[in-house]
Motif scaffolding. Sequence first.
Motif, PDB file in Angstrom:
ATOM      1  N   MET A 191     -46.933  43.396   7.179  1.00 55.16           N
ATOM      2  CA  MET A 191     -46.635  42.416   6.137  1.00 55.16           C
ATOM      3  C   MET A 191     -45.648  41.338   6.570  1.00 55.16           C
ATOM      4  O   MET A 191     -45.868  40.151   6.296  1.00 55.16           O
ATOM      5  N   PRO A 192     -44.531  41.669   7.245  1.00 58.70           N
ATOM      6  CA  PRO A 192     -43.661  40.583   7.699  1.00 58.70           C
ATOM      7  C   PRO A 192     -44.375  39.602   8.626  1.00 58.70           C
ATOM      8  O   PRO A 192     -44.130  38.395   8.570  1.00 58.70           O
TER       9      PRO A 192
ATOM     10  N   LEU B 161     -33.918  40.809   6.171  1.00 56.23           N
ATOM     11  CA  LEU B 161     -33.278  39.528   6.456  1.00 56.23           C
ATOM     12  C   LEU B 161     -34.134  38.588   7.298  1.00 56.23           C
ATOM     13  O   LEU B 161     -33.883  37.382   7.321  1.00 56.23           O
ATOM     14  N   THR B 162     -35.142  39.133   7.997  1.00 60.79           N
ATOM     15  CA  THR B 162     -35.823  38.325   9.007  1.00 60.79           C
ATOM     16  C   THR B 162     -36.518  37.089   8.441  1.00 60.79           C
ATOM     17  O   THR B 162     -36.601  36.060   9.100  1.00 60.79           O
TER      18      THR B 162
ATOM     19  N   GLY C  14     -36.758  34.498  14.070  1.00 58.36           N
ATOM     20  CA  GLY C  14     -37.320  35.212  15.208  1.00 58.36           C
ATOM     21  C   GLY C  14     -36.406  36.315  15.709  1.00 58.36           C
ATOM     22  O   GLY C  14     -36.859  37.422  16.034  1.00 58.36           O
ATOM     23  N   ALA C  15     -35.098  36.048  15.742  1.00 57.80           N
ATOM     24  CA  ALA C  15     -34.150  37.058  16.214  1.00 57.80           C
ATOM     25  C   ALA C  15     -34.156  38.287  15.303  1.00 57.80           C
ATOM     26  O   ALA C  15     -33.957  39.417  15.764  1.00 57.80           O
ATOM     27  N   GLY C  16     -34.417  38.077  14.022  1.00 59.03           N
ATOM     28  CA  GLY C  16     -34.452  39.196  13.090  1.00 59.03           C
ATOM     29  C   GLY C  16     -35.580  40.170  13.342  1.00 59.03           C
ATOM     30  O   GLY C  16     -35.542  41.319  12.869  1.00 59.03           O
ATOM     31  N   SER C  17     -36.589  39.744  14.093  1.00 64.84           N
ATOM     32  CA  SER C  17     -37.725  40.634  14.345  1.00 64.84           C
ATOM     33  C   SER C  17     -37.370  41.794  15.272  1.00 64.84           C
ATOM     34  O   SER C  17     -38.228  42.630  15.568  1.00 64.84           O
ATOM     35  N   ALA C  18     -36.112  41.877  15.701  1.00 62.35           N
ATOM     36  CA  ALA C  18     -35.671  43.034  16.487  1.00 62.35           C
ATOM     37  C   ALA C  18     -35.769  44.329  15.696  1.00 62.35           C
ATOM     38  O   ALA C  18     -35.637  45.415  16.269  1.00 62.35           O
ATOM     39  N   TYR C  19     -36.027  44.230  14.388  1.00 65.39           N
ATOM     40  CA  TYR C  19     -36.222  45.448  13.594  1.00 65.39           C
ATOM     41  C   TYR C  19     -37.383  46.294  14.123  1.00 65.39           C
ATOM     42  O   TYR C  19     -37.451  47.497  13.878  1.00 65.39           O
TER      43      TYR C  19
ATOM     44  N   LEU D  10     -39.169  39.443  -0.668  1.00 64.25           N
ATOM     45  CA  LEU D  10     -39.420  40.410  -1.740  1.00 64.25           C
ATOM     46  C   LEU D  10     -40.311  41.548  -1.258  1.00 64.25           C
ATOM     47  O   LEU D  10     -40.078  42.722  -1.561  1.00 64.25           O
ATOM     48  N   CYS D  11     -41.344  41.197  -0.503  1.00 63.78           N
ATOM     49  CA  CYS D  11     -42.260  42.216   0.023  1.00 63.78           C
ATOM     50  C   CYS D  11     -41.535  43.152   0.985  1.00 63.78           C
ATOM     51  O   CYS D  11     -41.687  44.374   0.917  1.00 63.78           O
ATOM     52  N   CYS D  12     -40.711  42.585   1.867  1.00 61.31           N
ATOM     53  CA  CYS D  12     -39.992  43.403   2.848  1.00 61.31           C
ATOM     54  C   CYS D  12     -38.989  44.331   2.167  1.00 61.31           C
ATOM     55  O   CYS D  12     -38.835  45.490   2.567  1.00 61.31           O
TER      56      CYS D  12
END
Length: 412
Positions: free
Chosen positions: A233-234, A296-297, A321-326, A387-389
């Motif tokens: 989803m993200p 937060l991403t 993009g940096a938040g995608s480290a999840y 909201l979805c995340c």
Amino acid sequence: MSAPPQATPASAGYGRVFAVPEFRAVFAAHVLSMLGVIVSEIALSVLVYDLTRSPLLSALTFALGFLPYAVGGALLAPVADRLPARRVLVVCDLVCAGCVALMTAPGAGMGLLLALRCAMAVVSPVFSGTRMATLADVLGDGDLFVLGRSLLRIVAQSALLVGYGLGGLLLTAVSPRHALLITVGTFLASAVLLRCGTRHRPARTHRSTDTPPGPRRLFADRRVRVLLLLFWMPAAFSVVPEALAAPYADELGSGSAGLGLLMCALPVGTVAGELFAGARLGPVARERVALPLLCLTLLPYPGFALRPGLTASLLLLLLSGAGSAYTLGLDQWFVRAVPQELRGRAMTVLSAGLMTVQGVGMALAGVAAQLAGVRTAVAGAGVAGVLCCCGLAVAARATESRDGAARHMTGR
């Protein structure tokens, strides 16, 4: 179910992964395969345009890289577990090499070119899923697996930045058909590396024990369903700025240079985030920050409603993009949650779904931009995505005890 998490040292870093000889072969093959895919996409797009002078058909060659993923993932996912992994990987590379070789034939018409492009896209999720499952065999299902998978993602993002540039330069020196011939060599080299650099492992499962068949066993598990959605989803929302980069650059009046920067900002942020998380954070810390980063991403995207200039827009994309480290934390949970005998199809379904939702996200972004404008579409995607995340994060916490992730996600 898979074995419990392996004990790993507190320190992090990618060097430990390259100390494993089999991983070095998988990594080198991945680089060659990625460059082959990207350069072949560019060369085929130019070739189709030369043959038809149709921008629509030229663009369709790129779209065909997304659409058949769902078909390949749904129909061929069990292959990743029912056959030895090395055989699947080598055969997929040989199929891609054969398809590209046929594209170079002087009499190849439009129908054949597009059919061959579809064939490559159908086998791609099987190749990706089998390779990811093989990583768990090569590196174990602990921290080394997470770092190895992170490195392959970094290569994929970097290949987009480097591959398109190299492909463009290559086409200034040779014809599209000759460029395609070069990519035949990269696919064959990848096949040789995988055949000679990895050891034979038996199939994970057999048809007689595979009930129910296909992806149904995966989706029957609530934890696995939630984790798949956490990956998918993200990504469906994050591709919106990329899909709308050209009209957005036009609104900013930044020209082709601005367009190039906008296209590069998100993958550059992604590479930076993954490198930092992999090199500076330990496995416990990466799992602890996974859900906060997930929430937060996409938070920078609503900032596009403030009508930022080029510099501010690039900063927003870099932060997102940096938040995608999840994803490093998600990788660990996913490999724990999936039984070993289903890992091949699980990774195939994950890869196929990821590409499919990105294609759908790009299409819906175009529709939204047509109705409400580019900035509104990006900002709206950010709001809906956050909201979805957040909802998915709540669902992940509700199932976290399934794989022992509670300790890492909450710090208890």
